[in-house]
Design a protein around this motif. Structure first.
Motif, short mmCIF file in Angstrom:
data_model
loop_
_atom_site.label_atom_id
_atom_site.label_comp_id
_atom_site.label_asym_id
_atom_site.label_seq_id
_atom_site.Cartn_x
_atom_site.Cartn_y
_atom_site.Cartn_z
N LEU A 1 -0.24 -15.61 3.55
CA LEU A 1 -0.94 -14.39 3.14
C LEU A 1 -0.89 -13.37 4.24
N ASP A 2 -0.79 -12.14 3.85
CA ASP A 2 -0.85 -11.07 4.83
C ASP A 2 -1.59 -9.89 4.19
N LEU A 3 -2.80 -9.67 4.63
CA LEU A 3 -3.57 -8.54 4.11
C LEU A 3 -3.48 -7.42 5.13
N ARG A 4 -3.08 -6.24 4.68
CA ARG A 4 -2.90 -5.14 5.62
C ARG A 4 -3.81 -3.97 5.27
N LYS A 5 -4.61 -3.63 6.24
CA LYS A 5 -5.46 -2.43 6.17
C LYS A 5 -6.26 -2.33 4.86
N ILE A 6 -6.91 -3.43 4.49
CA ILE A 6 -7.71 -3.43 3.26
C ILE A 6 -9.01 -2.65 3.50
N THR A 7 -9.26 -1.69 2.62
CA THR A 7 -10.48 -0.89 2.71
C THR A 7 -11.18 -0.92 1.36
N LYS A 8 -12.48 -1.17 1.40
CA LYS A 8 -13.25 -1.18 0.16
C LYS A 8 -14.61 -0.58 0.41
N GLU A 9 -14.94 0.40 -0.38
CA GLU A 9 -16.22 1.08 -0.18
C GLU A 9 -17.09 0.91 -1.42
N TYR B 1 -12.23 -7.32 -7.13
CA TYR B 1 -12.45 -5.93 -6.76
C TYR B 1 -11.09 -5.29 -6.51
N GLN B 2 -11.00 -4.01 -6.74
CA GLN B 2 -9.80 -3.28 -6.37
C GLN B 2 -10.04 -2.59 -5.03
N PRO B 3 -9.24 -2.92 -4.01
CA PRO B 3 -9.43 -2.23 -2.73
C PRO B 3 -9.11 -0.75 -2.90
N ASP B 4 -9.80 0.09 -2.12
CA ASP B 4 -9.52 1.52 -2.19
C ASP B 4 -8.21 1.83 -1.48
N ALA B 5 -7.86 1.01 -0.49
CA ALA B 5 -6.59 1.20 0.20
C ALA B 5 -6.17 -0.15 0.76
N GLY B 6 -4.89 -0.26 1.12
CA GLY B 6 -4.40 -1.49 1.73
C GLY B 6 -3.41 -2.22 0.86
N GLU B 7 -2.72 -3.19 1.50
CA GLU B 7 -1.68 -3.92 0.79
C GLU B 7 -1.88 -5.42 0.94
N ILE B 8 -1.47 -6.15 -0.08
CA ILE B 8 -1.59 -7.60 -0.05
C ILE B 8 -0.20 -8.22 -0.21
N TYR B 9 0.20 -9.05 0.77
CA TYR B 9 1.47 -9.77 0.66
C TYR B 9 1.17 -11.25 0.49
N ASN C 1 3.02 -14.87 0.28
CA ASN C 1 4.31 -15.51 0.59
C ASN C 1 5.40 -14.46 0.82
N GLY C 2 5.05 -13.41 1.53
CA GLY C 2 6.02 -12.39 1.89
C GLY C 2 6.30 -11.35 0.82
N GLU C 3 5.72 -11.56 -0.36
CA GLU C 3 6.00 -10.62 -1.45
C GLU C 3 4.79 -9.71 -1.64
N LYS C 4 5.04 -8.43 -1.77
CA LYS C 4 3.91 -7.51 -1.97
C LYS C 4 3.41 -7.65 -3.41
N VAL C 5 2.12 -7.89 -3.55
CA VAL C 5 1.56 -8.11 -4.88
C VAL C 5 0.41 -7.14 -5.12
N ASP C 6 0.39 -6.60 -6.31
CA ASP C 6 -0.70 -5.72 -6.71
C ASP C 6 -1.69 -6.58 -7.49
N VAL C 7 -2.70 -7.08 -6.82
CA VAL C 7 -3.60 -8.04 -7.47
C VAL C 7 -4.65 -7.27 -8.27
N THR C 8 -4.36 -7.00 -9.51
CA THR C 8 -5.31 -6.20 -10.30
C THR C 8 -6.26 -7.06 -11.11
N SER C 9 -6.02 -8.36 -11.15
CA SER C 9 -6.98 -9.22 -11.86
C SER C 9 -6.86 -10.64 -11.33
N PRO C 10 -7.89 -11.44 -11.53
CA PRO C 10 -7.82 -12.83 -11.07
C PRO C 10 -6.62 -13.57 -11.65
N ASN C 11 -6.21 -13.19 -12.86
CA ASN C 11 -5.06 -13.88 -13.45
C ASN C 11 -3.82 -13.72 -12.60
N ILE C 12 -3.63 -12.51 -12.06
CA ILE C 12 -2.47 -12.28 -11.20
C ILE C 12 -2.61 -13.10 -9.92
#
Ligand SMILES: Nc1ncnc2c1ncn2[C@@H]1O[C@H](COP(=O)(O)OP(=O)(O)OP(=O)(O)O)[C@@H](O)[C@H]1O
Ligand SMILES: [Mg+2]
Lengths: 366, 514
Positions: B9-17, B58-66, B68-79
């Motif tokens: 996992l690699d979480l980059r600059k996750i921001t949530k307000e 939750y949807q982060p306001d900013a930041g990226e989630i990788y 296993n090296g792949e960038k994923v847009d995690v918009t729901s628990p199913n993903i």
């Protein structure tokens, strides 16, 4: 530090404004949908929806007389809507509004004709008779729930039938005025509510508005409301805080029943001046459920949604006679509105999905 | 397969307000394959929020989630689940009347002709359970099994859906010491199978015992990520709180006065109608802390409920300041001067859908200065409540938020603030530090000792032997609804208590031994 605080405070202001809007938004959308689908129905049966809706509008807002009549229709719905909403705040579902209405209706009529008193005693006394009888009718269901755990939906339905046949017997028998009509004698002048000249609009409407204000005050400014709401949201938590769950259930159902009862009292004292033997339920109690649902169980919302239902029910008659649209169409519209309000959860989900797609900030954080 | 240094996992600059709170402030977080990575931080630091962003709740306001090296847009628990992430929540999300197997397969049920294939579900669960040494009974109903078992069900549920990355949010907060040991074993066997674990806890001992690396978060920001070996517990505590924390409780000798609470031969049934209190007898004096030690389920919950009027007493007597208060109502008991911190804060202690200010007055809401007659005085209430929020350092944007939006530890502080502020003669504290951070534990322990030194009686019920040992002046051991022995703190050792807690002090055991 100071600047941070002002930003936070500003945000908070915006947030509460947005919350306010989003609370109002869903019922309004539901009404628009109801009218749209109603229009489609009318098109399908070959009627002109625009004309029909014009009639609907004019029936309430085209003349002062029409507006007064709408308020007459609105009055009982405010009471029964408040009744359902109040019980619901305590986590209880009062569908016994019709039974509470009838028993109070009959009691008030009896007090209204049987003794002669000065009006400033007679009117409060007649109202009190309705409050107490309606309250006891509802409170008994609360008592059974609190002590024996019998579900209030079942008991209030059973109490509806007891009330229907019991009042039917009373009005057709011991209380009946000898003559052709199965009804009580007319109540005395001293027990009648003041009417706007040349109309049927009476003080009952004012009493309904006062009741709504009182219920608001009771729910959010007093210890009674605090306890009732606590029990409604988490009975175990309330119990731990020294709040008697049983007592509050009885109390909430008493107040709820009293409100539905007031609808009956005011019906006699302001409109009919006597109690007619019931053929079946008039349905005010039942419509009250829809009114409360659309009004989000908030007294202010209840007044607004009762008004809407008042407009629709008056419009139904006029649409039938003036635009040739069967009044069932209005019932369809009402049903659709209720459906959409009940399905609000589904909407929230869809809205959230759309927002996600667009990647915007979320309005409502759950 | 994967080398130890590959990133799961690699979480980059996750921001949530949230309104009024920056819960995550450009957080960077990396999880290596096969590692156990502890996430440490004060109550409300933003740990759960970060995990919920990762899990798609939750949807982060900013930041990226990788992943296993792949960038994923995690918009729901199913993903998240599709990408092999599983989460065990701080507050469980099981369906109590369903069986273990039904709960585990819920949402991805094996079907046969459109119907749930019950048999296969049970087999699948048995197989999984065996593989990781979880030892659960797939046929038992969730409502009938212990909290520790329920947690394993949650873990199995995640594994069943193919999780390679497990998020465990405060899994040990609700466990008995024994269960914690077992969970640690399970976690080890999971990593041996190639799983990676994010482990959130407030207990530094656990962090030291099991994690490979630690990331510390404070007020939404990452303070540092270090390898566990390179930091001591006090280093970690300092990083978390931003100051030195006293991990040891400092207290002077007790000066016990007259007896405040005296209970005799209490008998009460539990919810299943079995006798849970079976002749409990003890007393607490002014100026002392009596700790009740015992394995979970030996009548502790029933004891506190009986003392606070929430459960009916079958037999026995409760004397408070010499007055018989047996079967008094809860309100009367509160009024006579008893405060109570319940073990279950979400269920008992709070009305989650009430605002903070409504929760903070619960129990005193009908008394001055909060109310006069039936009229509540919200100006006064807000003023008092703001004082409490400040005094107890409850992290919240304001007093209008709903209790459910507070972090777990801050919810606990709400209860503490309310109960301490009542200035009781007797304080009953059941698991008072469950789920709160080290800084808050220090604070709570200090306040409890302050109560004692101010001449109050304190009854402490805790499953944590450490807590019992460090706070109590006398220790009563409860076993099967009876107090089997009461020891002075000086004569009590962990071993002695352990034996007593296991039932070695009962009449039966002694008779059998002779
Ligand atoms: N749904 C929400 N709405 C508004 N604020 C929230 C919500 N969820 C969390 N917060 C706020 O975000 C902050 C971080 O909360 P979070 O639950 O992530 O803390 P935590 O580190 O898990 O704490 P704990 O150790 O007490 O569980 C807190 O101030 C909390 O009040
Ligand atoms: Mg948390």
């Amino acid at each position: 530090m100071d600047r941070d605080k002002t930003i936070a405070e500003e945000r908070k202001g915006q947030q509460s404004f947005l919350n306010y809007i989003s609370v109002l938004l869903m019922p309004v959308i539901a009404v628009i949908f109801g009218l749209l689908i109603g229009a489609i129905f009318m098109k399908l049966i070959g009627k002109n929806p625009l004309q029909a809706y014009q009639v609907l509008w004019n029936s309430s807002f085209g003349s002062l007389r029409g507006f007064y009549e709408t308020l007459v229709n609105t009055t009982p719905l405010i009471f029964t809507g408040l009744a359902v909403a109040f019980a619901f705040r305590c986590g209880l579902f009062n569908i016994g509004g019709d039974g509470q209405f009838l028993i109070a209706y009959t009691a008030t009529a009896w007090v209204g004709y049987v003794i002669s008193l000065p009006w400033f005693i007679h009117i409060p006394l007649a109202l009190l008779a309705g409050i107490i009888l309606g309250g006891v009718w509802g409170g008994f269901a609360g008592y059974l729930k609190a002590t024996l755990g019998v579900h209030e939906v079942i008991t209030t339905i059973m109490m509806n039938y007891i009330s229907l046949y019991f009042t039917g017997y009373l009005i057709g028998g011991p209380l009946m005025k000898p003559g052709a009509l199965p009804a009580t004698p007319k109540i005395l002048e001293s027990a009648r509510l003041w009417r706007v000249p040349h109309s049927r609009l009476n003080l009952g409407f004012m009493i309904a508005l006062i009741a709504a204000a009182l219920i608001y005050y009771l729910l959010w400014k007093t210890t009674i409301g605090y306890e009732v709401r606590a029990v409604g949201l988490n009975p175990d938590g309330a119990e731990y805080g020294g709040i008697s769950v049983a007592r509050n259930m009885v109390l909430a159902m008493f107040i709820s029943g009293a409100l539905a009862g007031l609808a009956g009292s005011v019906q006699v004292m302001g409109l009919e001046y006597r109690a007619y033997q019931p053929f079946g339920f008039i349905g005010y109690g039942f419509t009250g459920i829809a009114v409360a649902l659309l009004g989000k169980n908030h007294p202010g919302g209840v007044v607004l949604s009762a008004l809407l239902f008042g407009i629709l029910s008056r419009g139904a008659m006029q649409m039938q006679s003036l635009a040739g649209v069967p009044k069932e169409v209005i019932e369809i519209i009402q049903a659709i509105i209720i459906f959409f309000v009940a399905a609000e959860y589904m909407f929230t989900l869809i809205a959230r999905k759309i927002k996600r797609r667009r990647g915007g900030i979320s309005l409502v954080n759950q | 397969m994967a080398g130890k240094n590959e990133l799961a996992l690699d979480l980059r600059k996750i921001t949530k307000e949230f309104p009024g709170v920056l819960a995550n402030d450009s957080v960077d977080f990396q999880l290596k394959k096969g590692e156990i990575h502890a996430l440490l931080g004060e109550n409300g630091a933003g740990k759960t929020t970060l995990m919920k962003c990762l899990y798609g709740l939750y949807q982060p306001d900013a930041g990226e989630i990788y992943i296993n090296g792949e960038k994923v847009d995690v918009t729901s628990p199913n993903i998240a689940i599709e990408h092999g992430i599983g989460m065990v929540h701080q507050h469980f999300m099981l369906v109590p009347p369903f069986t273990v197997a039904e709960n585990i397969v819920l949402g991805s049920e094996p079907r046969r002709r459109g119907m749930l294939d019950e048999k296969r579900a049970i087999e699948d669960v048995e197989r999984l359970s065996e593989r990781y040494g979880l030892n659960v009974d797939p046929r038992a109903r969730v409502q009938d099994i212990s909290v520790g078992m329920q947690q394993r069900v949650e873990i199995l549920k995640a594994l069943y859906r193919g999780a390679d990355i497990l998020i465990l949010d405060e899994p040990t907060a609700v466990l008995t010491p024994q269960e914690v040991e077992e969970l640690i074993e399970i976690m080890k066997s999971l990593t041996e199978e190639g799983k990676s674990i994010i482990f959130i806890t407030h207990k530094l001992k656990e962090v030291k015992a099991i994690s490979d690396r630690v990331t510390v978060i404070r007020r939404g920001r990452v303070i540092d990520t270090v390898s566990t070996d390179s930091a001591t517990t006090s280093d970690l505590a300092r990083m978390m709180v931003g100051r030195e924390v006293v991990l040891r409780v400092e207290k002077g000798p007790a000066h016990p006065g007259e007896v405040i609470l005296e209970v005799e031969n209490l008998k009460a049934k539990n919810d299943r109608g079995l006798l849970a209190l079976n002749g409990t007898t003890f007393s607490v004096r002014r100026g002392e802390i009596l700790g009740i030690a015992g394995v979970d389920g030996n009548g502790q919950s029933e004891l506190t409920e009986v003392l606070t009027g929430l459960r009916e007493l079958e037999e026995g007597r409760i004397l408070f300041k010499g007055k018989d208060i047996t079967n008094f109502s809860t309100r009367d008991i509160i009024e006579t001067g008893v405060s109570y911190i319940p073990e279950d804060r979400q269920h008992r202690g709070l009305v989650l859908d009430f605002t903070l200010y409504e929760n903070l007055i619960m129990g005193n809401h009908y008394q001055p200065p909060y109310a006069r007659g039936i009229k509540m005085n919200y100006n006064k209430i807000r003023k008092e409540v703001r004082r409490l929020i400040k005094e107890f350092d409850i992290r919240t944007p304001n007093e209008d938020v709903l209790a459910k939006s507070l972090s777990g530890g801050n919810q606990q502080k709400v209860i503490l603030a309310r109960e301490f502020d009542r200035d009781p003669d007797l304080l009953i504290a059941a698991q008072p530090t469950r789920g709160v951070d080290v800084g808050a534990i220090e604070f709570i322990h200090k306040r409890i000792i302050e109560q004692r030194d101010a001449g109050k009686a304190v009854l402490l019920i805790s499953l944590e032997l450490d807590e019992i040992l460090s706070l109590s002046d006398r220790i009563a051991v409860i076993y099967e609804g009876e107090i089997v022995d009461i020891l002075d703190r000086k004569e009590a050792t962990e071993e002695k208590l352990g034996l007593l807690m296991a039932g070695a002090g009962t009449r039966r055991a002694m008779g059998g031994g002779a």
